[in-house]
Design a protein around this motif. Sequence first.
Motif, PDB file in Angstrom:
ATOM      1  N   ILE A   7       0.839  -1.202   0.000  1.00 38.23           N
ATOM      2  CA  ILE A   7       0.000   0.000   0.000  1.00 38.23           C
ATOM      3  C   ILE A   7       0.875   1.254   0.000  1.00 38.23           C
ATOM      4  O   ILE A   7       1.824   1.360   0.786  1.00 38.23           O
ATOM      5  CB  ILE A   7      -0.925  -0.005   1.238  1.00 38.23           C
ATOM      6  N   LEU A   8       0.550   2.174  -0.874  1.00 38.39           N
ATOM      7  CA  LEU A   8       1.189   3.495  -0.890  1.00 38.39           C
ATOM      8  C   LEU A   8       0.402   4.393   0.046  1.00 38.39           C
ATOM      9  O   LEU A   8      -0.828   4.459  -0.037  1.00 38.39           O
ATOM     10  CB  LEU A   8       1.172   4.075  -2.305  1.00 38.39           C
ATOM     11  N   ARG A   9       1.106   5.106   0.914  1.00 37.43           N
ATOM     12  CA  ARG A   9       0.421   5.911   1.933  1.00 37.43           C
ATOM     13  C   ARG A   9       0.809   7.377   1.834  1.00 37.43           C
ATOM     14  O   ARG A   9       1.897   7.717   1.385  1.00 37.43           O
ATOM     15  CB  ARG A   9       0.733   5.353   3.329  1.00 37.43           C
ATOM     16  N   SER A  10      -0.066   8.218   2.273  1.00 34.92           N
ATOM     17  CA  SER A  10       0.148   9.654   2.151  1.00 34.92           C
ATOM     18  C   SER A  10       1.283  10.130   3.052  1.00 34.92           C
ATOM     19  O   SER A  10       1.324   9.782   4.233  1.00 34.92           O
ATOM     20  CB  SER A  10      -1.138  10.396   2.545  1.00 34.92           C
ATOM     21  N   ALA A  29      -4.065  16.929   2.685  1.00 36.60           N
ATOM     22  CA  ALA A  29      -3.759  17.325   1.312  1.00 36.60           C
ATOM     23  C   ALA A  29      -4.859  16.864   0.381  1.00 36.60           C
ATOM     24  O   ALA A  29      -5.536  15.859   0.643  1.00 36.60           O
ATOM     25  CB  ALA A  29      -2.421  16.725   0.862  1.00 36.60           C
ATOM     26  N   GLU A  30      -4.986  17.622  -0.692  1.00 35.99           N
ATOM     27  CA  GLU A  30      -5.905  17.198  -1.744  1.00 35.99           C
ATOM     28  C   GLU A  30      -5.106  16.394  -2.764  1.00 35.99           C
ATOM     29  O   GLU A  30      -3.991  16.798  -3.147  1.00 35.99           O
ATOM     30  CB  GLU A  30      -6.514  18.436  -2.395  1.00 35.99           C
ATOM     31  N   LEU A  31      -5.636  15.277  -3.147  1.00 35.94           N
ATOM     32  CA  LEU A  31      -4.958  14.456  -4.153  1.00 35.94           C
ATOM     33  C   LEU A  31      -5.371  14.988  -5.525  1.00 35.94           C
ATOM     34  O   LEU A  31      -6.496  14.770  -5.971  1.00 35.94           O
ATOM     35  CB  LEU A  31      -5.380  12.995  -3.985  1.00 35.94           C
ATOM     36  N   SER A  32      -4.433  15.667  -6.190  1.00 36.82           N
ATOM     37  CA  SER A  32      -4.813  16.291  -7.452  1.00 36.82           C
ATOM     38  C   SER A  32      -4.434  15.448  -8.660  1.00 36.82           C
ATOM     39  O   SER A  32      -4.819  15.763  -9.781  1.00 36.82           O
ATOM     40  CB  SER A  32      -4.167  17.680  -7.563  1.00 36.82           C
ATOM     41  N   GLY A  33      -3.683  14.383  -8.437  1.00 34.92           N
ATOM     42  CA  GLY A  33      -3.341  13.517  -9.563  1.00 34.92           C
ATOM     43  C   GLY A  33      -2.778  12.198  -9.084  1.00 34.92           C
ATOM     44  O   GLY A  33      -2.006  12.163  -8.116  1.00 34.92           O
ATOM     45  N   LEU A  34      -3.194  11.126  -9.723  1.00 38.45           N
ATOM     46  CA  LEU A  34      -2.690   9.805  -9.339  1.00 38.45           C
ATOM     47  C   LEU A  34      -2.565   8.976 -10.610  1.00 38.45           C
ATOM     48  O   LEU A  34      -3.565   8.491 -11.154  1.00 38.45           O
ATOM     49  CB  LEU A  34      -3.654   9.126  -8.349  1.00 38.45           C
ATOM     50  N   ASP A  35      -1.329   8.840 -11.086  1.00 30.27           N
ATOM     51  CA  ASP A  35      -1.082   8.086 -12.316  1.00 30.27           C
ATOM     52  C   ASP A  35      -0.447   6.748 -11.944  1.00 30.27           C
ATOM     53  O   ASP A  35       0.693   6.705 -11.455  1.00 30.27           O
ATOM     54  CB  ASP A  35      -0.155   8.908 -13.218  1.00 30.27           C
ATOM     55  N   LEU A  36      -1.168   5.684 -12.178  1.00 33.51           N
ATOM     56  CA  LEU A  36      -0.677   4.356 -11.807  1.00 33.51           C
ATOM     57  C   LEU A  36       0.109   3.689 -12.935  1.00 33.51           C
ATOM     58  O   LEU A  36       0.707   2.627 -12.740  1.00 33.51           O
ATOM     59  CB  LEU A  36      -1.858   3.464 -11.398  1.00 33.51           C
ATOM     60  N   ALA A  92      -0.917  -5.515 -10.956  1.00 35.76           N
ATOM     61  CA  ALA A  92      -2.099  -4.667 -10.760  1.00 35.76           C
ATOM     62  C   ALA A  92      -1.724  -3.447  -9.942  1.00 35.76           C
ATOM     63  O   ALA A  92      -0.785  -3.478  -9.136  1.00 35.76           O
ATOM     64  CB  ALA A  92      -3.213  -5.435 -10.059  1.00 35.76           C
ATOM     65  N   ALA A  93      -2.467  -2.378 -10.163  1.00 37.00           N
ATOM     66  CA  ALA A  93      -2.329  -1.159  -9.342  1.00 37.00           C
ATOM     67  C   ALA A  93      -3.711  -0.533  -9.256  1.00 37.00           C
ATOM     68  O   ALA A  93      -4.421  -0.429 -10.270  1.00 37.00           O
ATOM     69  CB  ALA A  93      -1.331  -0.190  -9.975  1.00 37.00           C
ATOM     70  N   VAL A  94      -4.110  -0.168  -8.054  1.00 39.44           N
ATOM     71  CA  VAL A  94      -5.460   0.382  -7.856  1.00 39.44           C
ATOM     72  C   VAL A  94      -5.397   1.601  -6.943  1.00 39.44           C
ATOM     73  O   VAL A  94      -4.475   1.753  -6.148  1.00 39.44           O
ATOM     74  CB  VAL A  94      -6.416  -0.671  -7.233  1.00 39.44           C
ATOM     75  N   LEU A 132       5.667   0.897  -6.025  1.00 40.48           N
ATOM     76  CA  LEU A 132       5.192   2.000  -5.169  1.00 40.48           C
ATOM     77  C   LEU A 132       6.027   3.251  -5.407  1.00 40.48           C
ATOM     78  O   LEU A 132       5.509   4.367  -5.482  1.00 40.48           O
ATOM     79  CB  LEU A 132       5.275   1.613  -3.684  1.00 40.48           C
ATOM     80  N   ALA A 133       7.338   3.040  -5.526  1.00 38.73           N
ATOM     81  CA  ALA A 133       8.226   4.196  -5.715  1.00 38.73           C
ATOM     82  C   ALA A 133       7.987   4.870  -7.058  1.00 38.73           C
ATOM     83  O   ALA A 133       8.276   6.068  -7.222  1.00 38.73           O
ATOM     84  CB  ALA A 133       9.683   3.747  -5.611  1.00 38.73           C
ATOM     85  N   ALA A 134       7.457   4.119  -8.015  1.00 41.29           N
ATOM     86  CA  ALA A 134       7.238   4.692  -9.351  1.00 41.29           C
ATOM     87  C   ALA A 134       5.986   5.562  -9.405  1.00 41.29           C
ATOM     88  O   ALA A 134       5.807   6.339 -10.346  1.00 41.29           O
ATOM     89  CB  ALA A 134       7.119   3.557 -10.377  1.00 41.29           C
ATOM     90  N   ILE A 135       5.112   5.415  -8.432  1.00 42.26           N
ATOM     91  CA  ILE A 135       3.889   6.232  -8.421  1.00 42.26           C
ATOM     92  C   ILE A 135       4.222   7.578  -7.790  1.00 42.26           C
ATOM     93  O   ILE A 135       4.780   7.633  -6.697  1.00 42.26           O
ATOM     94  CB  ILE A 135       2.767   5.531  -7.620  1.00 42.26           C
ATOM     95  N   ALA A 136       3.895   8.633  -8.493  1.00 41.73           N
ATOM     96  CA  ALA A 136       4.190   9.976  -7.963  1.00 41.73           C
ATOM     97  C   ALA A 136       2.893  10.778  -7.890  1.00 41.73           C
ATOM     98  O   ALA A 136       2.598  11.582  -8.784  1.00 41.73           O
ATOM     99  CB  ALA A 136       5.216  10.671  -8.857  1.00 41.73           C
ATOM    100  N   PRO A 137       2.114  10.560  -6.847  1.00 41.42           N
ATOM    101  CA  PRO A 137       0.846  11.299  -6.748  1.00 41.42           C
ATOM    102  C   PRO A 137       1.120  12.797  -6.638  1.00 41.42           C
ATOM    103  O   PRO A 137       2.157  13.214  -6.104  1.00 41.42           O
ATOM    104  CB  PRO A 137       0.215  10.776  -5.451  1.00 41.42           C
ATOM    105  N   ARG A 138       0.173  13.570  -7.107  1.00 42.70           N
ATOM    106  CA  ARG A 138       0.300  15.022  -6.939  1.00 42.70           C
ATOM    107  C   ARG A 138      -0.634  15.446  -5.800  1.00 42.70           C
ATOM    108  O   ARG A 138      -1.812  15.079  -5.763  1.00 42.70           O
ATOM    109  CB  ARG A 138      -0.065  15.748  -8.232  1.00 42.70           C
ATOM    110  N   TYR A 139      -0.042  16.200  -4.871  1.00 40.76           N
ATOM    111  CA  TYR A 139      -0.808  16.626  -3.700  1.00 40.76           C
ATOM    112  C   TYR A 139      -0.851  18.152  -3.644  1.00 40.76           C
ATOM    113  O   TYR A 139       0.119  18.819  -3.992  1.00 40.76           O
ATOM    114  CB  TYR A 139      -0.132  16.148  -2.412  1.00 40.76           C
ATOM    115  N   VAL A 140      -1.962  18.674  -3.192  1.00 47.18           N
ATOM    116  CA  VAL A 140      -2.045  20.098  -2.851  1.00 47.18           C
ATOM    117  C   VAL A 140      -2.210  20.159  -1.335  1.00 47.18           C
ATOM    118  O   VAL A 140      -3.237  19.743  -0.785  1.00 47.18           O
ATOM    119  CB  VAL A 140      -3.231  20.793  -3.547  1.00 47.18           C
TER     120      VAL A 140
END
Length: 906
Positions: free
Chosen positions: A201-204, A209-216, A227-229, A260-268
């Motif tokens: 699990i990837l955790r904040s 923060a607002e999650l403004s982008g999540l590219d799996l 799989a990635a969800v 997990l390290a490859a996912i770079a969510p965008r947060y505000v």
Amino acid sequence: MADQPRTNDAEIKILVNREPRSARVDDDTLTAEVLREQLGLTGTKVVCAAGVCGACTVLLDGEPVVSCLLPARALADRAVTTVEGTAEHPVARAFAAHNALQCGFCTPGFVVEATALHDRWRAEHPGEVPDRATVEAALAGHLCRCGAYLEIVEAVQAACAGRFDDPGPPTGPRREAGAKVTGAAAYTVDTRYSGQLTGLILRSPHPHAELSGLDLAPALAIDGVRAAVSLAPEDGVLRYVGQPVAAVAAVDEPTARRALAAIAPRYVSRPAVVGLDAARAPGAAEVYATGRRRPPNAGEGAGATPAPWRGNVHGPAAALSVGRRKARQRLDAARAAGDPRLVEAVFTTAAQSHTTLEPHATVAWFRPDGTLEVQVSTQAVAHVAADLARFTGLPKDKVRVRAEHVGGGFGAKGTMGTETRAAVLLARAAKAPVGVAYDRMEELTDGGYRPPGRIELALLAGDGDTLSALRVAAYADSGIATGTLVAGLARLMYPADAKELLDYDVVTNTAPGKPFRAPGGPLLSFALEQGIDEVAGRLGRDPIVLRRTWDPHPPRQRLYDWAATLPAWRDRGELPRTGRFRRGVGVAAANWLYLWEHGTSVELAVERGRLVVASATQDMGTGSRSVLAGTVATAFGLDPAEVEVRLGDSRLPVGPLSGGSRTTASIGPAALAAVARLQQRLAQRDQRARDLVDGRAGDWRAVLAGVDGLRVTATRPPDDRRRARSVASPFAGTGLIGLAVGTMMRYTSKLHAGRGSTGAVHVAEVEVDTRFGHVRVLRYHAGTAAGRLIEPRLAEAQVRGAVIQGIGWALYEERALDPTTGRVLTAGLEDYRIPGIADTPEIDLHFDTDGFDHVPGGGVGLGEVATIPVAAAVANAVRDATGVRPYDLPIRPDRVLAGLSGAVTA
Ligand code: FES
């Protein structure tokens, strides 16, 4: 496991449990990994992964080592013994016979370590028995969250005395003891399906923060990722460090970590609040600033009761008050007059992490036939199955949840958790079995905790022998959750016509709290029972006599009589209260609800002459198996070992959730009803059975021998109404209040608050080192009133374990947070301190077994009431020893020294 490329891969030869084996290892491979993953020896458990808890202990050439840290290369050409290899050792038999285990997750480490002590001791000290200090020293590196320490010491001493030298399988009062002491018991973390993937699990990293982008996509592009969800909340707002954001499934853990390290969510980022004071400050950032507030539930109730929101404060919930205005008037008048019978103080309590040794874990698999099969470490197989049917949209009969053995729960595993949601989503996406298990940092961050609180108490003694007025305002910090009940529980003890009881939830940017063993009860007790003690002192009354005067609960009346005659209480005036080491004795009482679950069903069958009892409940170390086996065996005049028990499977007749001390009170009566029904069916076809039912001599074995395939199911009958009428109800004369409590306390609409309540009276003996501030509990006396003991040895273990957890909360346990981000600082077992074997005092037990004759079987649950008064009893003993009252938990050395210096006031 490191996520670097592995180097120097090689095959090594090992003698494992006297068998030659080989394993492939590299520079990073650890011993536990080889044993569990390559050799299938899952008896070895990994808990802390830091060498702190001892669960993974094995013998290397006869010497204990922690396999979670030992490089596997060290095993080359050496002999390793795991718990599977000590299955025939006298220590294994002693552990089973002495009930030196509950959930059993720590047990393999203890058993292996104890075999080394046993063999060494008997070689060096033939004919002698090691004293407790020797056993404690040898086992000091092991932790047992269930608190089986005293039974463990007894078992080791008995084995060293040679009392278990005769060969034979390990057996004892706990039905599954043999499987647990030999490593055969399979837990969710031991489940391995062919082709099973590892889910992480990837955790904040942000408190708010607002999650403004999540590219799996970058994760999915990695070779080996299946799989990635997304796990992001519906409103896209993350409200604590560690909140789940996404999950991945891959062929192995290193690959999943790279994903997990490859996912770079965008947060505000948004402003955050941590702690009660910050969240209540004027202008504080709001945790639920946008959208509809839908906080998770931190309590055992159906959720927060209706109450106003003001910023981050939800409350007060005041439905359990009585005579609020009268209470305020009396308290105001007493305050104005400087009445010494008025006690006012503010108490604070720390967050206590559940710290189950088996982490939250799930393995999910959509089978080719379209069914969803899920192994979960849960307290609620039937309830999680129902939740999963709703979550996936599958018909109920297409979802199967199983939990054969559960490595502890204590309230943290009562609902469908993130680990289950993640595993199911990943399994569906990957079209393969997926296992998700929290590591210890995740467990201590997001696995659950008893919410910390601030309790404002005002207590006024009346002219006569009564409590005149009480005001309790409790502020609980449950992170992003609501639904706590602390102050309201004061309605159920010490009757008075003027009680203002106000419960507030204060939401903060931290992980949600969860119900923990008697949720709310210990917080109220810490404040209320110290208040009672304080007013007793001012009135010059004996604290037990004052409680007995104010508290009409019949079973507790008897417990007060018992406590008053304890030599420790009677002779407490002679203890040293000057000098460096000062001793004191404290008392505290407690009340808890008697709950049971409507619709609980038990099936009883005869299969080839053998009785088989089954229910979709679970056993997390609390003894459900033994209750079912013992109840049926007693009714048929058999040994419990002759009865087969099936549980931990949602396909069985629906059973209760294990929470709210309801399990025994639900399955016991249902099992008795099934027994009566089966015996009637047998009587219809066999004269010998008719004779036995009519009370004539005979042997059920002879009747059962020729039977195969006979099956009955019974639901839990209601209590005997006629007898129940004579039982004092905690809600007597307050029908509306009963309804309110019933609503607050239920997990589901099926939970029923029965007539009568359980009680406890505890007496603690402590020693305070006034130079270093350390408090040691020397001896503890626990009186419990919960009716007849259905399985006495297991009930005793439950009470001892509850006391030890209570001592942990009183003296050591404190979930520490970074005050700015809310990040959990006590994220490993080296930092989060739970009681060890040497912290455990002698615990004397006393049971009052009357008062529940209206319940079929005569007894109810007791795992919660026994933990409620512990911190208060210890605090009152510290006050007795030093003259300084502890207002804050845990009672740390620095706080004791500050109190002794005169720097602390209420
Ligand atoms: Fe020791 Fe449960 S029996 S942790």
